[in-house]
Design a protein around this motif. Structure first.
Motif, PDB file in Angstrom:
ATOM      1  N   THR A 163       0.838  -1.206   0.000  1.00  0.00           N
ATOM      2  CA  THR A 163       0.000   0.000   0.000  1.00  0.00           C
ATOM      3  C   THR A 163       0.871   1.253   0.000  1.00  0.00           C
ATOM      4  OG1 THR A 163      -1.785  -1.136   1.191  1.00  0.00           O
ATOM      5  CG2 THR A 163      -1.782   1.263   1.255  1.00  0.00           C
ATOM      6  N   ALA A 167       1.091   3.994  -2.939  1.00  0.00           N
ATOM      7  CA  ALA A 167       0.795   5.404  -2.651  1.00  0.00           C
ATOM      8  C   ALA A 167       1.909   6.306  -3.167  1.00  0.00           C
ATOM      9  CB  ALA A 167       0.599   5.608  -1.153  1.00  0.00           C
ATOM     10  N   ALA A 170       1.813   6.370  -6.893  1.00  0.00           N
ATOM     11  CA  ALA A 170       0.712   7.177  -7.410  1.00  0.00           C
ATOM     12  C   ALA A 170       1.087   8.651  -7.447  1.00  0.00           C
ATOM     13  CB  ALA A 170      -0.533   6.980  -6.547  1.00  0.00           C
ATOM     14  N   VAL A 171       1.906   9.078  -6.468  1.00  0.00           N
ATOM     15  CA  VAL A 171       2.335  10.476  -6.425  1.00  0.00           C
ATOM     16  C   VAL A 171       3.384  10.763  -7.503  1.00  0.00           C
ATOM     17  CG1 VAL A 171       3.499  12.229  -5.029  1.00  0.00           C
ATOM     18  CG2 VAL A 171       1.815  10.702  -3.983  1.00  0.00           C
ATOM     19  N   TRP A 176      -1.662   7.518 -12.029  1.00  0.00           N
ATOM     20  CA  TRP A 176      -2.096   7.626 -10.635  1.00  0.00           C
ATOM     21  C   TRP A 176      -3.512   7.116 -10.365  1.00  0.00           C
ATOM     22  CZ3 TRP A 176      -6.286  10.512  -9.366  1.00  0.00           C
ATOM     23  CH2 TRP A 176      -6.713  11.487 -10.277  1.00  0.00           C
ATOM     24  N   PRO A 177      -4.494   7.244 -11.287  1.00  0.00           N
ATOM     25  CA  PRO A 177      -5.830   6.712 -10.951  1.00  0.00           C
ATOM     26  C   PRO A 177      -5.821   5.202 -10.688  1.00  0.00           C
ATOM     27  CG  PRO A 177      -5.957   8.217 -12.809  1.00  0.00           C
ATOM     28  CD  PRO A 177      -4.507   7.930 -12.592  1.00  0.00           C
ATOM     29  N   LEU A 179      -3.140   3.368  -9.922  1.00  0.00           N
ATOM     30  CA  LEU A 179      -2.309   3.108  -8.748  1.00  0.00           C
ATOM     31  C   LEU A 179      -3.056   3.420  -7.453  1.00  0.00           C
ATOM     32  CD1 LEU A 179       1.028   4.626 -10.082  1.00  0.00           C
ATOM     33  CD2 LEU A 179       0.662   2.214  -9.507  1.00  0.00           C
ATOM     34  N   THR A 180      -3.806   4.492  -7.449  1.00  0.00           N
ATOM     35  CA  THR A 180      -4.573   4.861  -6.259  1.00  0.00           C
ATOM     36  C   THR A 180      -5.654   3.834  -5.961  1.00  0.00           C
ATOM     37  OG1 THR A 180      -4.193   7.223  -6.692  1.00  0.00           O
ATOM     38  CG2 THR A 180      -6.014   6.645  -5.218  1.00  0.00           C
ATOM     39  N   THR A 181      -6.342   3.378  -6.994  1.00  0.00           N
ATOM     40  CA  THR A 181      -7.382   2.357  -6.817  1.00  0.00           C
ATOM     41  C   THR A 181      -6.785   1.071  -6.252  1.00  0.00           C
ATOM     42  OG1 THR A 181      -8.659   3.264  -8.656  1.00  0.00           O
ATOM     43  CG2 THR A 181      -9.154   1.006  -7.978  1.00  0.00           C
ATOM     44  N   GLY A 183      -4.075   0.824  -4.540  1.00  0.00           N
ATOM     45  CA  GLY A 183      -3.661   1.071  -3.170  1.00  0.00           C
ATOM     46  C   GLY A 183      -4.808   0.996  -2.187  1.00  0.00           C
ATOM     47  N   LEU A 184      -5.952   1.529  -2.574  1.00  0.00           N
ATOM     48  CA  LEU A 184      -7.132   1.478  -1.704  1.00  0.00           C
ATOM     49  C   LEU A 184      -7.611   0.046  -1.511  1.00  0.00           C
ATOM     50  CD1 LEU A 184      -9.105   4.577  -3.008  1.00  0.00           C
ATOM     51  CD2 LEU A 184      -7.902   4.361  -0.826  1.00  0.00           C
TER      52      LEU A 184
END
Length: 214
Positions: A163, A167, A170-171, A176-177, A179-181, A183-184
């Motif tokens: 995670t 994160a 993603a930065v 990033w969309p 990667l963020t999904t 990660g969540l």
């Protein structure tokens, strides 16, 4: 609080494991005590006399906890194994897909963590089989719940590290969309497995062989 309420409350406080399984066991005790008291009051005893007699004959809480806690520990081990078996393959598939679509943004960290999680998933599947149908013919190893607990802990730690990696990626990355999904989803899986593994460790310590020998 009545004698039965005191007894049931003490039993509930001493037992640890899956909430539904524990609640069912405690409810069965209360129902058995209530039925026995009703029979004796019909025979002429007062409610308090019947309650004191029934609770005394039912046995001390300490005598019941040992055998009942083992049942709850195995149930918690199955709960943890199920959480690992259901979440880890999904998370690994997510990491694999992301690795193929996201290039080197993950620094290959989730690939290493996926191996750890995969081992935990295999052990989880074996645990479900051993404590399920095969339990009719094979005894459940005493240390299996503790092994499952630490395997679940290792898997949850892998998810936590993944995670963090996702994160950061993603930065720094352009995708990033996705990667963020990912990660969540990984963070949610971590929360599910970590909580169950923590409870499993506690249950396993209560039924560890060295405790039973003392």
């Amino acid at each position: 609080m009545s004698t039965v309420d005191d007894y049931v409350a003490s039993l509930s406080a001493a037992l640890h494991g899956p909430k539904r399984t524990k609640a069912r066991m405690v409810a069965e005790v209360r129902a058995d005590l209530t039925d026995a008291i009703a029979e004796r009051t019909q025979a002429g005893l007062t409610h308090q006399q019947a309650a004191d007699q029934v609770v005394r004959e039912f046995g001390a809480v300490e005598d019941l906890v040992e055998s009942w806690q083992r049942e709850l520990t195995i149930a918690q081990a199955r709960h943890t194994a199920r959480a690992v078996a259901l979440t880890v393959p999904f998370v690994i598939a997510c990491w694999t897909l992301l690795h193929h679509t996201g290039g080197d943004t993950l620094w290959h960290l989730p690939s290493t963590l996926a191996a750890v999680s995969a081992v935990a998933a295999v052990l989880a599947a074996a645990t479900l089989a051993t404590t399920g149908t095969l339990a009719r013919w094979l005894p459940t190893p005493d240390r299996l719940p503790l092994t499952v607990a630490w395997a679940g802990t290792a898997a949850s730690m892998s998810m936590a590290l993944a995670t963090l990696a996702l994160a950061i990626s993603a930065v720094l990355g352009t995708n990033w969309p996705l990667l963020t999904t990912a990660g969540l989803l990984t963070a949610t899986s971590h929360a599910l497995v970590a909580g169950s593994a923590r409870t499993c460790r506690r249950c396993a310590r209560l039924t560890a062989p060295h405790r039973q020998a003392t």
